[in-house]
Design a protein around this motif. Structure first.
Motif, PDB file in Angstrom:
ATOM      1  N   PHE A 152       5.637  12.442   0.879  1.00  0.00           N
ATOM      2  CA  PHE A 152       4.797  11.852   1.909  1.00  0.00           C
ATOM      3  C   PHE A 152       3.464  12.582   1.982  1.00  0.00           C
ATOM      4  O   PHE A 152       3.377  13.782   1.730  1.00  0.00           O
ATOM      5  CB  PHE A 152       5.499  11.909   3.267  1.00  0.00           C
ATOM      6  CG  PHE A 152       6.797  11.173   3.305  1.00  0.00           C
ATOM      7  CD1 PHE A 152       7.994  11.833   3.070  1.00  0.00           C
ATOM      8  CD2 PHE A 152       6.830   9.826   3.564  1.00  0.00           C
ATOM      9  CE1 PHE A 152       9.199  11.174   3.101  1.00  0.00           C
ATOM     10  CE2 PHE A 152       8.041   9.145   3.608  1.00  0.00           C
ATOM     11  CZ  PHE A 152       9.219   9.816   3.352  1.00  0.00           C
ATOM     12  N   SER A 153       2.420  11.846   2.341  1.00  0.00           N
ATOM     13  CA  SER A 153       1.100  12.426   2.554  1.00  0.00           C
ATOM     14  C   SER A 153       0.389  11.641   3.624  1.00  0.00           C
ATOM     15  O   SER A 153       0.712  10.474   3.879  1.00  0.00           O
ATOM     16  CB  SER A 153       0.274  12.436   1.254  1.00  0.00           C
ATOM     17  OG  SER A 153       0.091  11.110   0.783  1.00  0.00           O
ATOM     18  N   LYS A 154      -0.608  12.245   4.242  1.00  0.00           N
ATOM     19  CA  LYS A 154      -1.378  11.569   5.300  1.00  0.00           C
ATOM     20  C   LYS A 154      -2.527  10.782   4.688  1.00  0.00           C
ATOM     21  O   LYS A 154      -3.037  11.134   3.636  1.00  0.00           O
ATOM     22  CB  LYS A 154      -1.908  12.599   6.293  1.00  0.00           C
ATOM     23  CG  LYS A 154      -0.788  13.371   6.988  1.00  0.00           C
ATOM     24  CD  LYS A 154      -1.373  14.417   7.922  1.00  0.00           C
ATOM     25  CE  LYS A 154      -0.274  15.243   8.569  1.00  0.00           C
ATOM     26  NZ  LYS A 154      -0.803  16.287   9.431  1.00  0.00           N
ATOM     27  N   LYS A 161       0.815  -1.219   0.000  1.00  0.00           N
ATOM     28  CA  LYS A 161       0.000   0.000   0.000  1.00  0.00           C
ATOM     29  C   LYS A 161       0.843   1.262   0.000  1.00  0.00           C
ATOM     30  O   LYS A 161       0.302   2.364   0.004  1.00  0.00           O
ATOM     31  CB  LYS A 161      -0.922  -0.006   1.221  1.00  0.00           C
ATOM     32  CG  LYS A 161      -1.952  -1.131   1.205  1.00  0.00           C
ATOM     33  CD  LYS A 161      -2.854  -1.049   2.430  1.00  0.00           C
ATOM     34  CE  LYS A 161      -3.906  -2.166   2.418  1.00  0.00           C
ATOM     35  NZ  LYS A 161      -4.790  -2.104   3.619  1.00  0.00           N
ATOM     36  N   LYS A 162       2.185   1.092  -0.002  1.00  0.00           N
ATOM     37  CA  LYS A 162       3.106   2.234   0.057  1.00  0.00           C
ATOM     38  C   LYS A 162       2.739   3.152   1.220  1.00  0.00           C
ATOM     39  O   LYS A 162       2.439   4.339   1.055  1.00  0.00           O
ATOM     40  CB  LYS A 162       3.125   3.000  -1.268  1.00  0.00           C
ATOM     41  CG  LYS A 162       3.628   2.170  -2.441  1.00  0.00           C
ATOM     42  CD  LYS A 162       3.811   3.013  -3.678  1.00  0.00           C
ATOM     43  CE  LYS A 162       4.269   2.165  -4.863  1.00  0.00           C
ATOM     44  NZ  LYS A 162       5.498   1.416  -4.605  1.00  0.00           N
ATOM     45  N   ALA A 163       2.754   2.566   2.398  1.00  0.00           N
ATOM     46  CA  ALA A 163       2.358   3.296   3.600  1.00  0.00           C
ATOM     47  C   ALA A 163       3.233   2.881   4.775  1.00  0.00           C
ATOM     48  O   ALA A 163       3.785   1.774   4.813  1.00  0.00           O
ATOM     49  CB  ALA A 163       0.900   3.034   3.919  1.00  0.00           C
ATOM     50  N   TYR A 196      -1.784   5.930  13.061  1.00  0.00           N
ATOM     51  CA  TYR A 196      -1.623   6.975  12.063  1.00  0.00           C
ATOM     52  C   TYR A 196      -0.887   6.383  10.855  1.00  0.00           C
ATOM     53  O   TYR A 196       0.054   5.612  11.012  1.00  0.00           O
ATOM     54  CB  TYR A 196      -0.818   8.157  12.616  1.00  0.00           C
ATOM     55  CG  TYR A 196      -1.559   8.977  13.637  1.00  0.00           C
ATOM     56  CD1 TYR A 196      -2.307  10.083  13.264  1.00  0.00           C
ATOM     57  CD2 TYR A 196      -1.523   8.620  14.981  1.00  0.00           C
ATOM     58  CE1 TYR A 196      -3.002  10.831  14.208  1.00  0.00           C
ATOM     59  CE2 TYR A 196      -2.205   9.353  15.936  1.00  0.00           C
ATOM     60  CZ  TYR A 196      -2.944  10.460  15.547  1.00  0.00           C
ATOM     61  OH  TYR A 196      -3.624  11.194  16.484  1.00  0.00           O
ATOM     62  N   THR A 197      -1.330   6.743   9.681  1.00  0.00           N
ATOM     63  CA  THR A 197      -0.732   6.209   8.455  1.00  0.00           C
ATOM     64  C   THR A 197      -0.116   7.338   7.636  1.00  0.00           C
ATOM     65  O   THR A 197      -0.772   8.346   7.350  1.00  0.00           O
ATOM     66  CB  THR A 197      -1.776   5.479   7.598  1.00  0.00           C
ATOM     67  OG1 THR A 197      -2.316   4.392   8.351  1.00  0.00           O
ATOM     68  CG2 THR A 197      -1.146   4.941   6.321  1.00  0.00           C
ATOM     69  N   VAL A 198       1.137   7.165   7.295  1.00  0.00           N
ATOM     70  CA  VAL A 198       1.833   8.106   6.409  1.00  0.00           C
ATOM     71  C   VAL A 198       2.080   7.378   5.091  1.00  0.00           C
ATOM     72  O   VAL A 198       2.711   6.317   5.063  1.00  0.00           O
ATOM     73  CB  VAL A 198       3.174   8.568   7.017  1.00  0.00           C
ATOM     74  CG1 VAL A 198       3.935   9.441   6.024  1.00  0.00           C
ATOM     75  CG2 VAL A 198       2.937   9.307   8.317  1.00  0.00           C
TER      76      VAL A 198
END
Length: 419
Positions: free
Chosen positions: A417-419, A388-390, A404-406
């Motif tokens: 990076f994004s939230k 998931k590239k997270a 929390y997922t970045v």
């Protein structure tokens, strides 16, 4: 006492000196412009002359030599790598302490000696070696202004090491210091603070200094002269090695307390320790290395020493050094995000590092970033999800567990990076 001095020499290979980071970041002069407008120093063709003469004629000075060497391509184990197959270890006086010449170097190191010569040919030209260690496939020669060492793989040159060897005309400062070793202890243990005192004022600051943690003083050495001081405030020892160039002037020190006259050559010891350390780290990479997805790189966590020397090492598949990252703390976990970007975790933070460009980005640290709800002290676990590239952070906020997922996106050599 001998063992204490050898431990100091060992630190020359295992631990970065207090001034190395500053030395390694020396700004390179510019001469051309790249296609992107970035200034680039074009290296001189050192192969046109004798390499040893290049260093001696420039008095081993870093500022002068970097103009010839060009822009560095990487740093690894205190050596700065330059084009043409030459690596340099700079000392705290901004001089070349050691030169490592790889087989790719095409010129003569000294008359008749190149990296293409076999062991028997080198011995035929230079004579019987002054130093030899069969187990390490190592031979060496002591010359007037330098030591020259050769390591071999099946009698073919693996590397040539050149170490600066300084001469000493006046030993008065050394004799006075040695006779007053305990009385001068407070000042001798702080070479940066007392730069004009005793031997420091006569010789310049030590080649290398090492902070003794928990003690608050410094050990230091002039291996180019064959001197090492162990820095113990109440029981300091000064070791004078066999390569000290004026031992005949030190007869008055033969029976002085805490003065050791070693039969070992300090530069030979350092070269042996360099080779042993290299072998040890390659064995570590073979046992604990983490290959990149394309198998073209190997990452290995090296956290067996002090926390500030803990590092992440990167090798090519043949174990040629490629890059090295010092996060400043012990490294707990490493995950390849693609063939160049790795995510690493320490007790103080989580970040990513690009092996080819050496770019480092901190994701979470000990201080909260703007608009971020947590810092590293809140983190319970970090789990990368490559599909998931997270990067999933489990954190504790106000005694409650939250997730929390970045998310990350890699495009070429860039990561966002994004939230």
């Amino acid at each position: 006492m001998e063992k204490k001095a050898i431990r100091l020499l060992l630190s020359c290979c295992l631990f970065a000196s207090t001034a190395f980071a500053a030395n390694a970041s020396t700004t390179m002069p510019t001469s051309t412009q790249s296609g992107t407008g970035t200034s680039v120093q074009a290296p001189a063709d050192l192969s046109k002359g004798l390499l040893v003469n290049t260093f001696t004629s420039h008095q081993w000075k870093q500022d002068s030599l970097t103009k010839l060497l060009g822009k560095s391509v990487k740093e690894f184990d205190d050596y700065v790598y330059y084009p043409q197959g030459i690596s340099m270890k700079w000392d705290e006086n901004k001089q070349a302490f050691a030169v490592l010449v790889e087989p790719s170097y095409k010129g003569e190191v000294l008359k008749g000696i190149t990296t293409s010569k076999r062991k028997d040919e080198i011995i035929r030209i230079l004579g019987k070696p002054h130093f030899s260690d069969e187990k390490l496939a190592l031979i060496g020669y002591a010359e007037q202004g330098y030591h020259l060492f050769f390591t071999f793989t099946q009698d073919k040159v693996k590397a040539i090491s050149i170490y600066r060897r300084d001469q000493i005309a006046d030993t008065k400062a050394l004799v006075d210091m040695a006779k007053n070793l305990q009385d001068y202890g407070e000042k001798l243990g702080a070479p940066a603070e007392y730069a004009d005192f005793s031997i420091f004022g006569a010789w310049g600051k030590p080649d290398f200094s090492y902070h003794l943690r928990g003690i608050g003083t410094y050990a230091w050495e002039y291996p180019s002269r064959g001197i090492a001081y162990d820095g113990m405030p109440d029981d300091a020892t000064l070791t004078i090695y066999s390569n000290f160039p004026s031992k005949d002037k030190l007869a008055d020190l033969k029976n002085v307390k805490n003065i050791v006259f070693s039969k070992e050559d300090s530069l030979f010891l350092i070269e042996k320790l360099r080779i042993e350390n290299e072998k040890e780290k390659i064995e570590l990479a073979k046992k604990a290395g983490i290959p990149s997805p394309d198998k073209k790189k190997i990452a290995v966590i090296d956290s067996d020493n002090l926390y500030n020397t803990a590092n992440l090492r990167f090798y090519q598949p043949d174990y040629t050094p490629q890059a090295q990252l010092f996060p400043g703390y012990f490294i707990d976990e490493v995950t390849w995000l693609d063939n160049n970007w790795v995510m690493y975790q320490t007790m103080m933070g989580v970040g990513v590092y690009h092996v080819a460009t050496h770019e480092k980005i901190e994701i979470v640290g000990m201080e909260k970033k703007a608009n971020e709800p947590f810092d590293m002290l809140d983190v319970l676990s970090v789990k990368p999800d490559l599909t998931k590239k997270a990067i999933v952070f489990e954190v504790s906020m106000k005694e409650k567990k939250q997730t929390y997922t970045v998310r990350y996106q890699i495009t070429g050599n860039k990561i966002t990076f994004s939230k």
